[in-house]
Design an enzyme around this catalytic site. Structure first.
Site, PDB file in Angstrom:
ATOM      1  N   GLY A 244       8.961 -16.206   2.038  1.00 52.18           N
ATOM      2  CA  GLY A 244       8.957 -17.800   1.959  1.00 52.18           C
ATOM      3  C   GLY A 244       8.243 -18.507   3.119  1.00 52.18           C
ATOM      4  O   GLY A 244       8.225 -19.685   2.663  1.00 52.18           O
ATOM      5  N   GLU A 281      11.660 -10.442   3.717  1.00 50.79           N
ATOM      6  CA  GLU A 281      10.693  -9.911   2.575  1.00 50.79           C
ATOM      7  C   GLU A 281       9.471 -10.952   2.888  1.00 50.79           C
ATOM      8  O   GLU A 281       8.945 -11.713   1.831  1.00 50.79           O
ATOM      9  CB  GLU A 281      10.957 -10.222   1.047  1.00 50.79           C
ATOM     10  CG  GLU A 281      12.096  -9.250   0.663  1.00 50.79           C
ATOM     11  CD  GLU A 281      12.888  -9.661  -0.377  1.00 50.79           C
ATOM     12  OE1 GLU A 281      12.375 -10.510  -1.231  1.00 50.79           O
ATOM     13  OE2 GLU A 281      13.781  -9.121  -0.854  1.00 50.79           O
ATOM     14  N   PRO A 282       8.828 -11.102   4.040  1.00 53.56           N
ATOM     15  CA  PRO A 282       7.696 -12.062   4.266  1.00 53.56           C
ATOM     16  C   PRO A 282       6.456 -11.584   3.351  1.00 53.56           C
ATOM     17  O   PRO A 282       6.015 -10.287   3.464  1.00 53.56           O
ATOM     18  CB  PRO A 282       7.600 -12.187   5.639  1.00 53.56           C
ATOM     19  CG  PRO A 282       8.001 -10.677   5.961  1.00 53.56           C
ATOM     20  CD  PRO A 282       9.174 -10.310   5.060  1.00 53.56           C
ATOM     21  N   GLY A 283       5.762 -12.363   3.048  1.00 55.71           N
ATOM     22  CA  GLY A 283       4.472 -12.031   2.473  1.00 55.71           C
ATOM     23  C   GLY A 283       3.231 -12.845   2.932  1.00 55.71           C
ATOM     24  O   GLY A 283       2.602 -12.441   4.031  1.00 55.71           O
ATOM     25  N   ARG A 284       3.159 -14.155   2.439  1.00 56.66           N
ATOM     26  CA  ARG A 284       2.160 -14.956   3.005  1.00 56.66           C
ATOM     27  C   ARG A 284       2.284 -15.048   4.676  1.00 56.66           C
ATOM     28  O   ARG A 284       1.020 -15.123   5.144  1.00 56.66           O
ATOM     29  CB  ARG A 284       2.377 -16.447   2.591  1.00 56.66           C
ATOM     30  CG  ARG A 284       1.365 -17.385   2.774  1.00 56.66           C
ATOM     31  CD  ARG A 284       1.640 -18.868   2.460  1.00 56.66           C
ATOM     32  NE  ARG A 284       2.907 -19.082   1.119  1.00 56.66           N
ATOM     33  CZ  ARG A 284       2.054 -19.363   0.213  1.00 56.66           C
ATOM     34  NH1 ARG A 284       0.860 -19.750  -0.093  1.00 56.66           N
ATOM     35  NH2 ARG A 284       2.864 -19.343  -0.833  1.00 56.66           N
ATOM     36  N   ARG A 320      -5.702 -20.293  -6.025  1.00 61.73           N
ATOM     37  CA  ARG A 320      -4.866 -21.319  -5.595  1.00 61.73           C
ATOM     38  C   ARG A 320      -5.158 -22.735  -5.540  1.00 61.73           C
ATOM     39  O   ARG A 320      -4.334 -23.329  -6.070  1.00 61.73           O
ATOM     40  CB  ARG A 320      -4.513 -20.840  -4.059  1.00 61.73           C
ATOM     41  CG  ARG A 320      -4.093 -19.573  -3.579  1.00 61.73           C
ATOM     42  CD  ARG A 320      -3.337 -19.280  -2.425  1.00 61.73           C
ATOM     43  NE  ARG A 320      -2.089 -19.904  -2.315  1.00 61.73           N
ATOM     44  CZ  ARG A 320      -1.898 -21.220  -1.667  1.00 61.73           C
ATOM     45  NH1 ARG A 320      -2.898 -21.652  -1.336  1.00 61.73           N
ATOM     46  NH2 ARG A 320      -0.851 -21.915  -1.850  1.00 61.73           N
ATOM     47  N   CYS A 350     -17.169 -21.515 -15.824  1.00 62.66           N
ATOM     48  CA  CYS A 350     -17.425 -22.509 -16.697  1.00 62.66           C
ATOM     49  C   CYS A 350     -16.051 -23.262 -17.089  1.00 62.66           C
ATOM     50  O   CYS A 350     -15.410 -23.054 -18.038  1.00 62.66           O
ATOM     51  CB  CYS A 350     -17.729 -22.064 -18.093  1.00 62.66           C
ATOM     52  SG  CYS A 350     -19.396 -21.162 -17.647  1.00 62.66           S
ATOM     53  N   GLU A 351     -15.464 -23.923 -16.091  1.00 65.68           N
ATOM     54  CA  GLU A 351     -14.101 -24.769 -16.205  1.00 65.68           C
ATOM     55  C   GLU A 351     -14.285 -25.674 -15.255  1.00 65.68           C
ATOM     56  O   GLU A 351     -14.734 -25.539 -13.914  1.00 65.68           O
ATOM     57  CB  GLU A 351     -12.866 -23.906 -15.671  1.00 65.68           C
ATOM     58  CG  GLU A 351     -12.760 -22.548 -16.498  1.00 65.68           C
ATOM     59  CD  GLU A 351     -11.854 -22.844 -17.568  1.00 65.68           C
ATOM     60  OE1 GLU A 351     -11.140 -24.063 -17.495  1.00 65.68           O
ATOM     61  OE2 GLU A 351     -11.441 -21.845 -18.580  1.00 65.68           O
ATOM     62  N   TYR A 378      -2.280 -14.216  -1.337  1.00 60.49           N
ATOM     63  CA  TYR A 378      -2.455 -14.561  -2.676  1.00 60.49           C
ATOM     64  C   TYR A 378      -4.001 -15.042  -3.010  1.00 60.49           C
ATOM     65  O   TYR A 378      -4.102 -16.243  -3.909  1.00 60.49           O
ATOM     66  CB  TYR A 378      -1.706 -15.976  -3.085  1.00 60.49           C
ATOM     67  CG  TYR A 378      -0.189 -15.447  -2.631  1.00 60.49           C
ATOM     68  CD1 TYR A 378       0.663 -14.711  -3.700  1.00 60.49           C
ATOM     69  CD2 TYR A 378       0.678 -15.636  -1.672  1.00 60.49           C
ATOM     70  CE1 TYR A 378       1.713 -14.096  -3.461  1.00 60.49           C
ATOM     71  CE2 TYR A 378       1.764 -15.537  -1.317  1.00 60.49           C
ATOM     72  CZ  TYR A 378       2.387 -14.489  -2.247  1.00 60.49           C
ATOM     73  OH  TYR A 378       3.856 -14.299  -1.879  1.00 60.49           O
TER      74      TYR A 378
HETATM   75  N1  LLP Z   1      10.417 -12.038  -2.175  1.00 58.39           N
HETATM   76  C1  LLP Z   1      10.386 -12.472  -3.526  1.00 58.39           C
HETATM   77  C2  LLP Z   1      11.276 -12.317  -4.188  1.00 58.39           C
HETATM   78  C3  LLP Z   1       9.223 -13.173  -3.884  1.00 58.39           C
HETATM   79  O1  LLP Z   1       9.190 -13.466  -5.147  1.00 58.39           O
HETATM   80  C4  LLP Z   1       8.142 -13.765  -3.114  1.00 58.39           C
HETATM   81  C5  LLP Z   1       7.050 -14.426  -3.610  1.00 58.39           C
HETATM   82  C6  LLP Z   1       8.212 -13.420  -1.610  1.00 58.39           C
HETATM   83  C7  LLP Z   1       9.287 -12.268  -1.215  1.00 58.39           C
HETATM   84  C8  LLP Z   1       7.275 -13.590  -0.814  1.00 58.39           C
HETATM   85  O2  LLP Z   1       7.132 -14.928  -0.438  1.00 58.39           O
HETATM   86  P1  LLP Z   1       6.201 -15.370   0.739  1.00 58.39           P
HETATM   87  O3  LLP Z   1       6.637 -14.817   1.964  1.00 58.39           O
HETATM   88  O4  LLP Z   1       4.740 -14.898   0.384  1.00 58.39           O
HETATM   89  O5  LLP Z   1       6.322 -16.724   0.541  1.00 58.39           O
HETATM   90  N2  LLP Z   1       0.865 -17.368  -5.610  1.00 58.39           N
HETATM   91  C9  LLP Z   1       1.659 -18.226  -5.030  1.00 58.39           C
HETATM   92  C10 LLP Z   1       2.900 -17.868  -4.257  1.00 58.39           C
HETATM   93  C11 LLP Z   1       3.991 -17.172  -4.787  1.00 58.39           C
HETATM   94  C12 LLP Z   1       4.956 -16.150  -4.410  1.00 58.39           C
HETATM   95  C13 LLP Z   1       5.636 -15.571  -5.263  1.00 58.39           C
HETATM   96  N3  LLP Z   1       7.032 -14.705  -4.640  1.00 58.39           N
HETATM   97  C14 LLP Z   1       0.760 -18.737  -4.095  1.00 58.39           C
HETATM   98  O6  LLP Z   1      -0.528 -18.789  -3.922  1.00 58.39           O
HETATM   99  O7  LLP Z   1       1.103 -19.993  -3.329  1.00 58.39           O
END
Ligand code: LLP
Length: 424
Positions: A244, A281-284, A320, A350-351, A378
């Protein structure tokens, strides 16, 4: 001069570089739309987490939904990462990239029996269980497979992450997690069911969070539960605080990952839980600022109300802006000595929702290449084939080197698997 949040993307003279590679060269070599990632930027982002966690029993599980290209997974696996997955498809990718299933946590509110069986077979570290009903099903699947499923309950701490409603997940009204006041009873049920073993606790309150306050509040709520669960005679081995952490798209100032983690660890220690394994659990925050999306300017279309800059990337390539009205920076890959014009940067789909940026100041001409910034998270992972558009190619850069890590999708690939009706 580097760009907001992205030290690995910078102008050298008139040209925009990622690492030591000129972006317009990549656009000409591989075509557009093109996603380009800096491997160094990804590893730098990861090392902030690892630095802050060194000396602790810990695991960083990259939330691969942010960017699931095999080369990205391979990079993180080689650096010791585990993975947070949400589908069997993601598990297949982890295995294909050489990731260790014993470092995988399986999240998601809707795991199917088949997915559970596959994950048990692969030997994942744990299931982040999101409901009592899921717990019951997981127990029957584990018993049928003759295996033990380690479980962590995803608790919903009812904390406002202060982010976009679509990416806020830790409030009572969200579909995610077990309600805080049901958690203890659910742990008791987990301990009583055959085929299950309680492993941990987790929470994830949302995405693109730019303040450490909600994290600390959620942590306190989680630690309250750990204490209650252990007082009931069950033991919790790990605490998973989810992902997050936000990034800088324009002027956001999120805490640095190491500062955030230091604050969380200090709170964990202060409450006497310092011996526990911690997971994130970092993603972004690992990939977002490491990537750009390159597009070619097709047409300039001046108008009475708006000027449009029509490029060859669209909402299907980068959802996004259309989906969250997200702001993503857009810059020219080669700066021109011309007066910038204010325009909406839009794609060919086309949107009316097909826009990448509104009211942007750009000095560009048809044939120029623009870069959408901070597109490493994302972006490609949410791309679709709407309007029968093949998905973009992807390139990974490291220093002076560049590798094509995904081919551009061809029209034939788009309808492979479709069938004409039999001829009469
Ligand atoms: N763990 C869980 C259970 C999650 O649902 C998520 C993201 C993460 C970790 C990773 O979160 P992050 O570190 O990436 O914030 N598509 C959206 C973001 C959706 C996030 C969904 N869950 C966007 O483009 O902003």
């Amino acid at each position: 001069m580097s760009l907001p949040g992205a030290p690995h993307v910078a102008y050298r003279g008139a040209d925009l570089f990622i690492d030591d590679v000129r972006l317009s060269d990549l656009a000409h070599r591989y075509g557009t739309p093109l996603y380009v990632y800096s491997r160094t930027a990804m590893l730098d982002a990861l090392s902030a987490y690892q630095r802050a966690l060194s000396g602790r029993d810990h695991l960083v599980c990259y939330a691969m939904k942010a960017n699931s290209n095999l080369a990205v997974l391979q990079t993180f696996a080689a650096a010791g990462c585990g993975f947070d997955i949400v589908s069997a498809g993601e598990l297949e990718r982890v295995l294909a990239a050489g990731g260790d299933p014993a470092k995988v946590v399986f999240s998601g509110v809707g795991k199917t029996r088949a997915e559970m069986a596959m994950a048990l077979d692969a030997g994942v570290l744990c299931f982040n269980v999101e409901s009592e009903a899921e717990l019951e099903v997981l127990s029957t699947v584990a018993v049928a497979a003759g295996r033990t499923a380690k479980v962590s309950l995803r608790v919903n701490p009812d904390v406002d992450a202060g982010t976009h409603p679509y990416i806020s997940t830790g409030l009572k009204g969200n579909k995610f997690g077990v309600a805080h006041d049901r958690a203890l009873a659910t742990y008791r049920r987990a301990a009583a069911l055959p085929g299950l073993e309680v492993e941990g606790i987790d929470c994830h309150i949302g995405s693109q969070i730019t303040d450490s306050g909600p994290y600390l509040d959620a942590l306190d709520r989680v630690l309250d539960l750990v204490e209650a669960v252990e007082a009931a005679g069950l033991s919790i081995r790990h605490i998973d605080l989810g992902g997050g952490l936000g990034i800088t798209y324009t002027d956001e100032r999120p805490p640095a990952a190491d500062a955030l983690i230091a604050a969380l660890l200090a709170r964990i220690d202060a409450r006497g839980h310092g011996h526990r394994k911690v997971l994130f659990e970092p993603g972004r925050s690992l990939v977002g600022n490491a990537g750009v999306l390159l597009a070619e300017v097709l047409y300039l279309k001046p108008g009475e109300a708006k000027n449009f800059c029509i490029v060859d990337a669209a909402m299907n390539d980068l959802m996004r802006p259309a989906m969250y009205e997200a702001y993503m920076g857009i810059v020219a890959c080669t700066r021109r000595d011309a007066v910038p014009q204010t325009m909406d940067v839009v794609g060919p789909v086309c949107e009316s929702g097909d826009w990448l940026g509104r009211d942007r100041s750009l000095a560009v001409r048809p044939g120029d290449v623009v870069a959408v910034l901070s597109a490493g998270a994302y972006g490609m992972s949410m791309a679709s084939n709407y309007n029968s558009r093949g998905r973009a190619a992807e390139v990974m850069v490291s220093g002076h080197e560049a590798w094509l890590v995904r081919d551009r999708e061809t029209p034939a690939e788009l309808f492979r698997g479709e069938h004409l009706l039999p001829a009469r």
